[in-house]
Design an enzyme around this catalytic site. Sequence first.
Site, PDB file in Angstrom:
ATOM      1  N   GLU A   1     -78.446  48.665   6.161  1.00  0.00           N
ATOM      2  CA  GLU A   1     -77.200  48.521   5.401  1.00  0.00           C
ATOM      3  C   GLU A   1     -76.570  47.139   5.581  1.00  0.00           C
ATOM      4  O   GLU A   1     -75.382  46.956   5.290  1.00  0.00           O
ATOM      5  CB  GLU A   1     -76.185  49.602   5.791  1.00  0.00           C
ATOM      6  CG  GLU A   1     -76.526  51.002   5.324  1.00  0.00           C
ATOM      7  CD  GLU A   1     -76.586  51.186   3.811  1.00  0.00           C
ATOM      8  OE1 GLU A   1     -76.432  50.196   3.059  1.00  0.00           O
ATOM      9  OE2 GLU A   1     -76.800  52.332   3.389  1.00  0.00           O
TER      10      GLU A   1
ATOM     11  N   HIS B   1     -69.767  52.303   9.716  1.00  0.00           N
ATOM     12  CA  HIS B   1     -70.338  53.158   8.669  1.00  0.00           C
ATOM     13  C   HIS B   1     -70.968  54.371   9.337  1.00  0.00           C
ATOM     14  O   HIS B   1     -71.802  54.217  10.237  1.00  0.00           O
ATOM     15  CB  HIS B   1     -71.385  52.379   7.868  1.00  0.00           C
ATOM     16  CG  HIS B   1     -72.251  53.260   7.014  1.00  0.00           C
ATOM     17  ND1 HIS B   1     -71.738  54.115   6.065  1.00  0.00           N
ATOM     18  CD2 HIS B   1     -73.599  53.435   6.988  1.00  0.00           C
ATOM     19  CE1 HIS B   1     -72.737  54.763   5.498  1.00  0.00           C
ATOM     20  NE2 HIS B   1     -73.862  54.382   6.030  1.00  0.00           N
TER      21      HIS B   1
ATOM     22  N   HIS C   1     -72.173  58.849   8.830  1.00  0.00           N
ATOM     23  CA  HIS C   1     -72.495  59.974   7.954  1.00  0.00           C
ATOM     24  C   HIS C   1     -71.746  61.207   8.459  1.00  0.00           C
ATOM     25  O   HIS C   1     -72.308  62.300   8.561  1.00  0.00           O
ATOM     26  CB  HIS C   1     -74.004  60.235   7.952  1.00  0.00           C
ATOM     27  CG  HIS C   1     -74.820  59.094   7.421  1.00  0.00           C
ATOM     28  ND1 HIS C   1     -76.186  59.041   7.521  1.00  0.00           N
ATOM     29  CD2 HIS C   1     -74.453  57.959   6.777  1.00  0.00           C
ATOM     30  CE1 HIS C   1     -76.631  57.912   6.965  1.00  0.00           C
ATOM     31  NE2 HIS C   1     -75.593  57.231   6.521  1.00  0.00           N
TER      32      HIS C   1
ATOM     33  N   TYR D   1     -50.161  62.245   5.642  1.00  0.00           N
ATOM     34  CA  TYR D   1     -49.588  60.889   5.545  1.00  0.00           C
ATOM     35  C   TYR D   1     -50.472  59.808   6.157  1.00  0.00           C
ATOM     36  O   TYR D   1     -50.243  58.615   5.926  1.00  0.00           O
ATOM     37  CB  TYR D   1     -48.172  60.854   6.139  1.00  0.00           C
ATOM     38  CG  TYR D   1     -48.085  61.087   7.634  1.00  0.00           C
ATOM     39  CD1 TYR D   1     -47.637  62.315   8.134  1.00  0.00           C
ATOM     40  CD2 TYR D   1     -48.417  60.091   8.540  1.00  0.00           C
ATOM     41  CE1 TYR D   1     -47.541  62.537   9.503  1.00  0.00           C
ATOM     42  CE2 TYR D   1     -48.326  60.308   9.905  1.00  0.00           C
ATOM     43  CZ  TYR D   1     -47.881  61.534  10.382  1.00  0.00           C
ATOM     44  OH  TYR D   1     -47.787  61.742  11.729  1.00  0.00           O
TER      45      TYR D   1
ATOM     46  N   HIS E   1     -73.532  60.448   0.717  1.00  0.00           N
ATOM     47  CA  HIS E   1     -74.048  59.538   1.743  1.00  0.00           C
ATOM     48  C   HIS E   1     -73.182  59.543   3.017  1.00  0.00           C
ATOM     49  O   HIS E   1     -73.676  59.921   4.072  1.00  0.00           O
ATOM     50  CB  HIS E   1     -74.137  58.128   1.132  1.00  0.00           C
ATOM     51  CG  HIS E   1     -74.706  57.098   2.055  1.00  0.00           C
ATOM     52  ND1 HIS E   1     -75.280  55.924   1.598  1.00  0.00           N
ATOM     53  CD2 HIS E   1     -74.764  57.024   3.410  1.00  0.00           C
ATOM     54  CE1 HIS E   1     -75.694  55.202   2.630  1.00  0.00           C
ATOM     55  NE2 HIS E   1     -75.378  55.852   3.742  1.00  0.00           N
TER      56      HIS E   1
ATOM     57  N   TYR F   1     -44.596  51.224  14.204  1.00  0.00           N
ATOM     58  CA  TYR F   1     -45.048  52.287  15.096  1.00  0.00           C
ATOM     59  C   TYR F   1     -45.735  51.718  16.328  1.00  0.00           C
ATOM     60  O   TYR F   1     -46.354  50.659  16.277  1.00  0.00           O
ATOM     61  CB  TYR F   1     -46.009  53.206  14.330  1.00  0.00           C
ATOM     62  CG  TYR F   1     -46.617  54.313  15.155  1.00  0.00           C
ATOM     63  CD1 TYR F   1     -45.905  55.470  15.431  1.00  0.00           C
ATOM     64  CD2 TYR F   1     -47.896  54.188  15.669  1.00  0.00           C
ATOM     65  CE1 TYR F   1     -46.469  56.483  16.183  1.00  0.00           C
ATOM     66  CE2 TYR F   1     -48.470  55.187  16.423  1.00  0.00           C
ATOM     67  CZ  TYR F   1     -47.746  56.331  16.672  1.00  0.00           C
ATOM     68  OH  TYR F   1     -48.318  57.330  17.424  1.00  0.00           O
TER      69      TYR F   1
HETATM   70 ZN   LIG Z   1     -75.683  55.317   5.692  1.00  0.00          ZN
END
Ligand SMILES: [Zn+2]
Length: 216
Positions: free
Chosen positions: A78, A96, A98, A117, A159, A213
Site C-alpha cells: 500500500e 491503515h 482492516h 460526537y 477493504h 480539551y
Molecule cells: Zn489493506
Amino acid sequence: MHDAEQQTWSDVVDAARRTVADGLVVGTSGNVSALVGDDLVLVTPTGVPYHRLGPDDVVGIDLGTGRQVRGTLRPTSELPLHLAVYRGTSARAVVHTHAPHATAVSTLVAELPAVHYMTAELGGPVRVADYALYGTPELADAVLHALRDGRSACLLRNHGMISLGDTLERAYDRGAQLEWMCRVWLLATSTGSTPATLSAAELAAAAGKFTGYGQP
Ligand SMILES: [Zn+2]
C-alpha cells in the site's frame, strides 16, 4: 540512521504491533507509516510479522521521488496510498487497518452516520472510499477523494480504513475511535431501529470544544 529516524522507526513498529494486539488487523495485513523531516517516509515492510521487526529493518522512501532510500526489505504493497496521503494532505503519520467493524460498515453505506460526537474529531462524517484493487494508484485516488474537506479518516469499501494525524499517536487514536464508532453504529442498527444522528451544528460545537480539551 539519525536519532530522529531511529525514534520514528521504533514508533512505527510499536504502532504496527499495537494494530495486531488491539485486534485491528490479523497477521501482516494493515500498515503504518510516519514522515521524518519533509521528505523521508518510514513505512512497514510487506510480509514480515510485526513482532519480528527490529531496529535494523527500517524501510525508508523518499517522498519526492518515491524511491527507497533506507533498508532492503520491500515496502508495504500500500505504499502508493501512503505516499498519496503525504502529498495530498498535511498528515505526518498514517495508519491503515482492516479493523472488523470498520470493514463491515464499509460494505453497507457510503458514509458512516454521525452517531457520536467523536465524528467531529475526524473532521466530519466519515466517508467510504470507492472500491479499487489494493496497492493501486486508483485506490490512492479514491481515498484522497474521500478525505477531502479536511477529513482525518475514511473507510475503504470492502477493504478497511485509514486514519491520519500530525503524530503517530493521534493517527492511531483516530483509527481506534473510528473502529469504536463503527461498532456503535452496528450495535444501534442491529436493533432494527434507525439511530438518531448529530446535526452539522452539533458536530461543529463538539469540534469547537475539542480545541480546548485536555491538559494545558
Ligand atoms: Zn489493506
